[in-house]
Write a protein that holds these residues in place. Structure first.
Motif, PDB file in Angstrom:
ATOM      1  N   ARG A  26      50.199  43.604  23.189  1.00 47.97           N
ATOM      2  CA  ARG A  26      48.421  43.894  21.869  1.00 47.97           C
ATOM      3  C   ARG A  26      48.107  44.498  22.723  1.00 47.97           C
ATOM      4  O   ARG A  26      47.998  44.894  24.029  1.00 47.97           O
ATOM      5  N   SER A  27      47.670  44.983  22.098  1.00 44.51           N
ATOM      6  CA  SER A  27      46.076  46.054  22.792  1.00 44.51           C
ATOM      7  C   SER A  27      45.581  44.596  23.224  1.00 44.51           C
ATOM      8  O   SER A  27      44.494  43.704  22.366  1.00 44.51           O
ATOM      9  N   VAL A  28      44.497  45.319  24.748  1.00 45.08           N
ATOM     10  CA  VAL A  28      43.428  44.614  25.278  1.00 45.08           C
ATOM     11  C   VAL A  28      42.136  45.401  25.836  1.00 45.08           C
ATOM     12  O   VAL A  28      42.607  46.387  25.693  1.00 45.08           O
ATOM     13  N   PRO A  29      40.799  45.502  25.126  1.00 43.27           N
ATOM     14  CA  PRO A  29      40.515  46.128  25.567  1.00 43.27           C
ATOM     15  C   PRO A  29      40.309  46.211  27.378  1.00 43.27           C
ATOM     16  O   PRO A  29      39.058  44.964  26.971  1.00 43.27           O
ATOM     17  N   PHE A  30      39.738  46.885  27.721  1.00 44.11           N
ATOM     18  CA  PHE A  30      39.716  47.205  29.057  1.00 44.11           C
ATOM     19  C   PHE A  30      38.067  48.075  29.372  1.00 44.11           C
ATOM     20  O   PHE A  30      38.048  49.579  29.055  1.00 44.11           O
ATOM     21  N   PHE A  31      37.479  47.928  29.950  1.00 46.51           N
ATOM     22  CA  PHE A  31      36.600  49.229  29.912  1.00 46.51           C
ATOM     23  C   PHE A  31      37.048  50.245  31.248  1.00 46.51           C
ATOM     24  O   PHE A  31      37.938  49.912  31.775  1.00 46.51           O
ATOM     25  N   PHE A  32      36.752  51.653  30.892  1.00 44.24           N
ATOM     26  CA  PHE A  32      37.538  52.360  31.251  1.00 44.24           C
ATOM     27  C   PHE A  32      37.957  51.848  33.297  1.00 44.24           C
ATOM     28  O   PHE A  32      38.803  52.507  33.571  1.00 44.24           O
TER      29      PHE A  32
END
Length: 55
Positions: A26-32
């Protein structure tokens, strides 16, 4: 901005509540800055990130 351990624990708590059992692609949005913090720890950063999420 570097995420504090408190920020990371909050993120972990949210993700654990939403998690399912077993590995998923899955793609999980994490902060850079969160990703950079783990990447800066060197080889095995993904394993450590997974352990933090599972903790």
């Amino acid at each position: 901005m570097i995420a504090s351990s408190r920020d990371l624990k909050s993120l972990v708590a949210v993700l654990v509540r939403q998690a399912t059992i077993g590995p998923l692609n899955r793609s999980v949005p994490f902060f850079f800055d969160v990703l950079e913090w783990f990447r800066a720890s060197g080889s095995g950063w993904q394993t450590r990130m997974n352990a933090a999420l599972a903790d």
